[in-house]
Motif scaffolding. Structure first.
Motif, PDB file in Angstrom:
ATOM      1  N   LEU A  58     -17.698  19.763 -82.221  1.00  0.00           N
ATOM      2  CA  LEU A  58     -17.537  19.717 -83.701  1.00  0.00           C
ATOM      3  C   LEU A  58     -16.137  19.022 -83.839  1.00  0.00           C
ATOM      4  O   LEU A  58     -16.321  18.645 -85.232  1.00  0.00           O
ATOM      5  N   ILE A  59     -15.421  18.641 -83.106  1.00  0.00           N
ATOM      6  CA  ILE A  59     -14.251  18.027 -83.491  1.00  0.00           C
ATOM      7  C   ILE A  59     -14.051  16.563 -83.590  1.00  0.00           C
ATOM      8  O   ILE A  59     -14.647  15.869 -82.608  1.00  0.00           O
ATOM      9  N   ARG A  60     -13.702  16.242 -84.535  1.00  0.00           N
ATOM     10  CA  ARG A  60     -13.704  14.351 -84.783  1.00  0.00           C
ATOM     11  C   ARG A  60     -12.252  14.207 -84.008  1.00  0.00           C
ATOM     12  O   ARG A  60     -11.360  14.500 -84.172  1.00  0.00           O
ATOM     13  N   LYS A  61     -12.539  13.377 -82.759  1.00  0.00           N
ATOM     14  CA  LYS A  61     -11.502  13.099 -81.788  1.00  0.00           C
ATOM     15  C   LYS A  61     -10.786  11.598 -82.179  1.00  0.00           C
ATOM     16  O   LYS A  61      -9.749  11.443 -81.582  1.00  0.00           O
ATOM     17  N   THR A  62     -11.172  10.983 -83.285  1.00  0.00           N
ATOM     18  CA  THR A  62     -10.432   9.845 -83.823  1.00  0.00           C
ATOM     19  C   THR A  62      -9.483  10.079 -84.688  1.00  0.00           C
ATOM     20  O   THR A  62      -8.661   9.283 -85.364  1.00  0.00           O
ATOM     21  N   GLU A  63      -9.377  11.562 -85.011  1.00  0.00           N
ATOM     22  CA  GLU A  63      -8.164  11.733 -86.261  1.00  0.00           C
ATOM     23  C   GLU A  63      -6.878  11.947 -85.629  1.00  0.00           C
ATOM     24  O   GLU A  63      -6.916  12.278 -84.512  1.00  0.00           O
ATOM     25  N   GLN A  64      -6.091  11.631 -86.374  1.00  0.00           N
ATOM     26  CA  GLN A  64      -4.537  11.821 -85.716  1.00  0.00           C
ATOM     27  C   GLN A  64      -4.240  13.162 -85.622  1.00  0.00           C
ATOM     28  O   GLN A  64      -3.290  13.473 -84.682  1.00  0.00           O
ATOM     29  N   GLU A  65      -4.812  14.167 -86.273  1.00  0.00           N
ATOM     30  CA  GLU A  65      -4.482  15.589 -85.996  1.00  0.00           C
ATOM     31  C   GLU A  65      -4.904  16.015 -84.593  1.00  0.00           C
ATOM     32  O   GLU A  65      -4.455  16.695 -84.104  1.00  0.00           O
ATOM     33  N   TYR A  66      -6.050  15.351 -84.001  1.00  0.00           N
ATOM     34  CA  TYR A  66      -6.412  15.622 -82.782  1.00  0.00           C
ATOM     35  C   TYR A  66      -5.158  15.353 -81.690  1.00  0.00           C
ATOM     36  O   TYR A  66      -5.154  15.839 -80.947  1.00  0.00           O
ATOM     37  N   LYS A  67      -4.774  13.969 -82.038  1.00  0.00           N
ATOM     38  CA  LYS A  67      -3.810  13.336 -80.888  1.00  0.00           C
ATOM     39  C   LYS A  67      -2.472  14.203 -81.280  1.00  0.00           C
ATOM     40  O   LYS A  67      -1.887  14.761 -80.248  1.00  0.00           O
ATOM     41  N   ASP A  68      -2.161  14.471 -82.418  1.00  0.00           N
ATOM     42  CA  ASP A  68      -0.976  15.073 -82.583  1.00  0.00           C
ATOM     43  C   ASP A  68      -0.971  16.687 -82.201  1.00  0.00           C
ATOM     44  O   ASP A  68       0.157  17.129 -81.781  1.00  0.00           O
ATOM     45  N   ASN A  69      -2.026  17.278 -81.958  1.00  0.00           N
ATOM     46  CA  ASN A  69      -2.140  18.551 -81.535  1.00  0.00           C
ATOM     47  C   ASN A  69      -2.360  18.828 -80.198  1.00  0.00           C
ATOM     48  O   ASN A  69      -2.880  19.842 -79.729  1.00  0.00           O
ATOM     49  N   ASN A  70      -2.762  17.469 -79.400  1.00  0.00           N
ATOM     50  CA  ASN A  70      -3.133  17.544 -78.048  1.00  0.00           C
ATOM     51  C   ASN A  70      -4.423  18.422 -77.692  1.00  0.00           C
ATOM     52  O   ASN A  70      -4.521  19.003 -76.776  1.00  0.00           O
ATOM     53  N   LEU A  71      -5.455  18.224 -78.760  1.00  0.00           N
ATOM     54  CA  LEU A  71      -6.510  18.718 -78.662  1.00  0.00           C
ATOM     55  C   LEU A  71      -7.442  18.446 -77.577  1.00  0.00           C
ATOM     56  O   LEU A  71      -8.573  19.015 -77.064  1.00  0.00           O
ATOM     57  N   LYS A  72      -7.200  17.386 -76.786  1.00  0.00           N
ATOM     58  CA  LYS A  72      -7.903  16.977 -75.934  1.00  0.00           C
ATOM     59  C   LYS A  72      -7.641  17.708 -74.510  1.00  0.00           C
ATOM     60  O   LYS A  72      -8.363  17.710 -73.515  1.00  0.00           O
ATOM     61  N   ASP A  73      -6.782  18.703 -74.740  1.00  0.00           N
ATOM     62  CA  ASP A  73      -6.517  19.519 -73.782  1.00  0.00           C
ATOM     63  C   ASP A  73      -7.396  20.377 -73.152  1.00  0.00           C
ATOM     64  O   ASP A  73      -7.838  21.337 -73.951  1.00  0.00           O
ATOM     65  N   THR A  74      -8.056  20.426 -72.060  1.00  0.00           N
ATOM     66  CA  THR A  74      -9.275  21.075 -71.651  1.00  0.00           C
ATOM     67  C   THR A  74      -8.976  22.680 -71.239  1.00  0.00           C
ATOM     68  O   THR A  74      -9.900  23.441 -71.007  1.00  0.00           O
ATOM     69  N   ASN A  75      -7.649  22.923 -71.228  1.00  0.00           N
ATOM     70  CA  ASN A  75      -7.337  24.377 -71.162  1.00  0.00           C
ATOM     71  C   ASN A  75      -7.324  25.127 -72.386  1.00  0.00           C
ATOM     72  O   ASN A  75      -7.132  26.260 -72.235  1.00  0.00           O
ATOM     73  N   LEU A  76      -7.532  24.416 -73.589  1.00  0.00           N
ATOM     74  CA  LEU A  76      -7.560  25.105 -75.000  1.00  0.00           C
ATOM     75  C   LEU A  76      -8.739  25.992 -74.981  1.00  0.00           C
ATOM     76  O   LEU A  76      -9.964  25.574 -74.319  1.00  0.00           O
TER      77      LEU A  76
END
Length: 116
Positions: A58-76
């Motif tokens: 559900l997460i938009r991966k192109t948003e700055q908040e995605y990058k700033d909060n390291n949401l690509k971390d698969t351990n989340l």
């Protein structure tokens, strides 16, 4: 009154196209301006269930908040991702059309026709 709710962002072209498509099919959805009135944890859980997806999808991966909060971390965890969606509703894919126990993301906008 209609039985379709549209999580809508009027600044998003796909969201505007989806709304127009619904209106062209004589559907006047209930508009949820989710950036102004963000969904709470329970609502996000319901949307995910109706979409049949996990929070990461559900997460938009192109948003700055995605990058700033390291949401690509698969351990989340799922809960940590939902926390991010609550804190940064801009991350929520848009638009989302909900009818009863079903929901679709309007990408492409024509996918909402599955709910009619």
């Amino acid at each position: 009154m209609t039985d379709i709710t549209l999580y809508h962002n009027p600044r998003c072209s796909k969201s505007r196209e989806t709304l127009k498509l619904l209106e062209e099919n004589n559907v006047q959805p209930t508009i949820r301006l989710y950036l102004e009135t963000p969904p709470n944890r329970e609502e996000i859980h319901e949307v995910l269930k109706k979409l049949g997806i996990g929070a990461r999808e559900l997460i938009r991966k192109t948003e700055q908040e995605y990058k700033d909060n390291n949401l690509k971390d698969t351990n989340l965890s799922e809960d940590q991702l939902i926390d991010a969606l609550i804190e940064y509703p801009k991350l929520i894919q848009r638009p989302i059309a909900i009818k009863g126990e079903r929901a679709v993301i309007g990408r492409p906008p024509e996918s909402v026709l599955d709910l009619l």
